[in-house]
Design an enzyme around this catalytic site. Structure first.
Site, PDB file in Angstrom:
ATOM      1  N   HIS A 101     -27.161 -17.811 -69.450  1.00  0.00           N
ATOM      2  CA  HIS A 101     -26.121 -18.621 -69.967  1.00  0.00           C
ATOM      3  C   HIS A 101     -25.627 -19.425 -68.903  1.00  0.00           C
ATOM      4  O   HIS A 101     -25.774 -19.630 -67.930  1.00  0.00           O
ATOM      5  CB  HIS A 101     -25.091 -17.842 -70.732  1.00  0.00           C
ATOM      6  CG  HIS A 101     -24.440 -16.714 -69.782  1.00  0.00           C
ATOM      7  ND1 HIS A 101     -23.261 -17.166 -68.841  1.00  0.00           N
ATOM      8  CD2 HIS A 101     -24.528 -15.739 -69.294  1.00  0.00           C
ATOM      9  CE1 HIS A 101     -22.720 -16.414 -68.424  1.00  0.00           C
ATOM     10  NE2 HIS A 101     -23.714 -15.337 -68.258  1.00  0.00           N
ATOM     11  N   ASP A 103     -22.403 -21.143 -69.172  1.00  0.00           N
ATOM     12  CA  ASP A 103     -21.048 -21.159 -69.000  1.00  0.00           C
ATOM     13  C   ASP A 103     -20.795 -20.137 -68.015  1.00  0.00           C
ATOM     14  O   ASP A 103     -21.480 -19.074 -67.739  1.00  0.00           O
ATOM     15  CB  ASP A 103     -20.334 -20.703 -70.289  1.00  0.00           C
ATOM     16  CG  ASP A 103     -20.677 -19.363 -71.012  1.00  0.00           C
ATOM     17  OD1 ASP A 103     -22.015 -19.124 -71.149  1.00  0.00           O
ATOM     18  OD2 ASP A 103     -19.892 -18.563 -71.349  1.00  0.00           O
ATOM     19  N   ASP A 135     -23.678 -14.838 -61.997  1.00  0.00           N
ATOM     20  CA  ASP A 135     -23.400 -14.706 -63.254  1.00  0.00           C
ATOM     21  C   ASP A 135     -23.150 -16.084 -63.854  1.00  0.00           C
ATOM     22  O   ASP A 135     -22.130 -16.856 -64.045  1.00  0.00           O
ATOM     23  CB  ASP A 135     -22.088 -14.060 -64.000  1.00  0.00           C
ATOM     24  CG  ASP A 135     -21.827 -13.869 -65.249  1.00  0.00           C
ATOM     25  OD1 ASP A 135     -22.771 -13.786 -65.909  1.00  0.00           O
ATOM     26  OD2 ASP A 135     -20.653 -13.393 -65.522  1.00  0.00           O
ATOM     27  N   GLU A 169     -21.611 -17.795 -73.614  1.00  0.00           N
ATOM     28  CA  GLU A 169     -21.876 -16.226 -73.527  1.00  0.00           C
ATOM     29  C   GLU A 169     -20.428 -15.611 -73.351  1.00  0.00           C
ATOM     30  O   GLU A 169     -20.318 -14.425 -73.778  1.00  0.00           O
ATOM     31  CB  GLU A 169     -22.728 -16.010 -72.744  1.00  0.00           C
ATOM     32  CG  GLU A 169     -23.285 -14.496 -72.574  1.00  0.00           C
ATOM     33  CD  GLU A 169     -22.414 -13.605 -71.741  1.00  0.00           C
ATOM     34  OE1 GLU A 169     -22.497 -12.311 -71.960  1.00  0.00           O
ATOM     35  OE2 GLU A 169     -21.644 -13.848 -70.741  1.00  0.00           O
ATOM     36  N   GLU A 170     -19.640 -16.217 -72.523  1.00  0.00           N
ATOM     37  CA  GLU A 170     -18.553 -15.738 -72.158  1.00  0.00           C
ATOM     38  C   GLU A 170     -17.294 -15.260 -73.047  1.00  0.00           C
ATOM     39  O   GLU A 170     -16.453 -14.468 -72.858  1.00  0.00           O
ATOM     40  CB  GLU A 170     -17.730 -16.206 -70.818  1.00  0.00           C
ATOM     41  CG  GLU A 170     -18.869 -16.014 -69.651  1.00  0.00           C
ATOM     42  CD  GLU A 170     -19.132 -14.921 -68.712  1.00  0.00           C
ATOM     43  OE1 GLU A 170     -18.361 -13.833 -69.359  1.00  0.00           O
ATOM     44  OE2 GLU A 170     -19.776 -14.949 -67.722  1.00  0.00           O
ATOM     45  N   ASP A 196     -28.632 -10.594 -67.282  1.00  0.00           N
ATOM     46  CA  ASP A 196     -27.325 -10.986 -67.190  1.00  0.00           C
ATOM     47  C   ASP A 196     -26.527  -9.341 -66.742  1.00  0.00           C
ATOM     48  O   ASP A 196     -25.410  -9.152 -67.421  1.00  0.00           O
ATOM     49  CB  ASP A 196     -26.913 -11.363 -68.505  1.00  0.00           C
ATOM     50  CG  ASP A 196     -25.421 -12.013 -68.456  1.00  0.00           C
ATOM     51  OD1 ASP A 196     -24.882 -12.218 -67.302  1.00  0.00           O
ATOM     52  OD2 ASP A 196     -24.905 -12.370 -69.316  1.00  0.00           O
ATOM     53  N   HIS A 391     -17.450 -12.585 -61.984  1.00  0.00           N
ATOM     54  CA  HIS A 391     -15.917 -12.424 -62.561  1.00  0.00           C
ATOM     55  C   HIS A 391     -14.831 -12.143 -61.300  1.00  0.00           C
ATOM     56  O   HIS A 391     -13.812 -12.096 -61.534  1.00  0.00           O
ATOM     57  CB  HIS A 391     -15.731 -11.691 -63.651  1.00  0.00           C
ATOM     58  CG  HIS A 391     -16.611 -12.047 -64.971  1.00  0.00           C
ATOM     59  ND1 HIS A 391     -16.034 -11.588 -66.041  1.00  0.00           N
ATOM     60  CD2 HIS A 391     -17.600 -12.469 -65.132  1.00  0.00           C
ATOM     61  CE1 HIS A 391     -17.050 -11.922 -67.021  1.00  0.00           C
ATOM     62  NE2 HIS A 391     -18.033 -12.677 -66.346  1.00  0.00           N
TER      63      HIS A 391
END
Ligand SMILES: [Zn+2]
Length: 415
Positions: A101, A103, A135, A169-170, A196, A391
């Site tokens: 992804h 994003d 990520d 995705e998030e 992921d 994150h």
């Protein structure tokens, strides 16, 4: 001898990937520099990053590159981009996909970023620091250069090798993988890897996930002056009590363990808070907080929601506040992927050849693109080699992991 032939070819591929290391580092840092945060989190989407990626792809000689835009008026470009690149295989009817992804989550507390600023990637101690490095840029770059190495060596993948770099995705994937699945881009017998998540040596293949539940609780009381609380109803105090009670009750009622999962129990975490009042001397009349829950698949998510509702109505009765629940996201755990599914077996074989160990399968917290494939009846394996710093402030990826995972993707494409 065939075995010897395979080994020699593998070694050539590995050497080529290692030779590409400086290019991989530069592409990874280039991508990290471009913010791609969802509008829900105050960002402007993935358009700039998608254009950056398209520029990179145009120099790499894939057989085809396509983009699928989904309209979204909340971002300045008006669209959320999904990029798909293909390297044709010996068999063009079947495809191996690596789905990553574009994003990233927001930086979070900037002052906690002590190594570098979140969107100013820095190479240090054989790691690349920056928001999105783990990520999901590590895997995006690893899969990209697996394909590049094969091209350079004139090796055709066994099946067509597809790289999908998706939006959103998030925040639930409505503008990303769900859209591509809806368009019928993926066939039932396609092989899908979603890199992921994973563990630090890459020995873990995720085939099952928990139910994801995000919810918002809004407590309405009555705003008043800080010196005269009796004239109002402090929504903040009630909101905190509600959150603590939810925390306790959900953990108590849904407390079973399942060692198949990494984090073997259900998790219920109070996370985000909306701002309430601007000044210290105002008693808030409106309080909003959120929970992120990952629930073992043995539990019915309806029962979890029922428990939440009963806590809220108890507090309404006791306090006189108006307390409402909004389900922000609910993704029931899909059927787990058979440990003997072709993609799992191939991934295990590639890992054995590249790293010499037998990987094991299990479940994790869920909420990745893999869930949507599984829901659509397409087995997807979630795998990568990561320290799990996604994150977090000072997010990084290890350069050795980028290289090592690229080797696994390249082998996978050849098997
Ligand atoms: Zn991710």
């Amino acid at each position: 001898m065939l075995v010897r032939g395979v080994t020699v070819q593998n070694e050539n591929v590995f050497r080529e990937i290692e030779r590409l290391k400086p290019e991989m580092i530069s592409v990874l840092t280039e991508l990290t520099r471009v913010q791609a945060v969802a509008p829900e989190n105050g960002g402007d989407g993935e358009e700039l990053k998608a254009n950056k990626l398209l520029g990179i792809l145009s120099k790499l000689g894939f057989d085809r590159v396509e983009r699928f835009d989904v309209l979204d008026s909340r971002v300045s470009s008006g669209k959320r981009p999904n990029i798909v690149a293909y390297l044709d295989g010996e068999d063009t009817a079947r495809r191996l996909w690596v789905v990553t992804h574009l994003d990233v989550v927001p930086a979070g507390e900037e002052s906690a970023w002590t190594v570098t600023k979140p969107f100013e990637p820095l190479v240090k101690s054989n790691k690349i620091f920056g928001r999105g490095c783990e990520d999901n840029e590590q895997s995006l770059v690893a899969s990209l250069f697996a394909a590049v190495a094969l091209q350079h060596l004139g090796i055709k993948p066994k099946r067509t090798f597809g790289l999908a770099s998706v939006a959103d995705e998030e925040q639930g994937s409505n503008y990303g993988i769900q859209h591509l699945l809806g368009k019928g881009l993926f066939a039932k017998d396609d092989l899908i890897v979603v890199p992921d998540g994973g563990n630090s040596d890459g020995s873990f293949i995720e085939v099952a996930e928990k139910t994801l539940l995000w919810f918002r609780v809004r407590t309405l009381g009555k705003q008043t002056h800080g010196s005269l609380p009796g004239k109002g109803l402090n929504a903040h105090r009630i909101g905190m009590q509600v959150a603590l009670e939810l925390d306790k009750r959900l953990h108590e009622r849904f407390s079973e363990r399942d060692e198949f999962f990494d984090v073997p129990e259900s998790t219920f975490e109070p996370t985000k808070k909306d701002l309430n009042v601007e000044a210290i001397n105002i008693v808030p009349g409106d309080d909003v907080s959120y929970f992120d829950c990952r629930v073992l698949p043995r539990y019915d998510v309806g029962e979890v929601i029922g428990e939440i509702r009963s806590v809220l109505s108890e507090f309404e009765r006791e306090t006189g506040a108006n307390i409402t629940l909004e389900i922000v996201q609910k993704q029931p755990a899909p059927k787990l992927v058979d440990g003997n599914a072709e993609i799992v077996m191939l991934l295990k074989k590639a890992l054995k050849q590249a790293r010499g160990f037998d990987a094991h399968v299990g479940g994790i917290g869920g909420g990745s693109c893999a869930a949507f494939f599984r829901k659509a009846g397409i087995p997807a394996a979630l795998w990568s080699t990561v320290d799990e710093v996604a994150h977090q402030p000072n997010e990084y990826c290890k350069i050795d992991n980028v290289i090592a995972d690229a080797k696994v993707f390249a082998l996978l494409a050849m098997l």
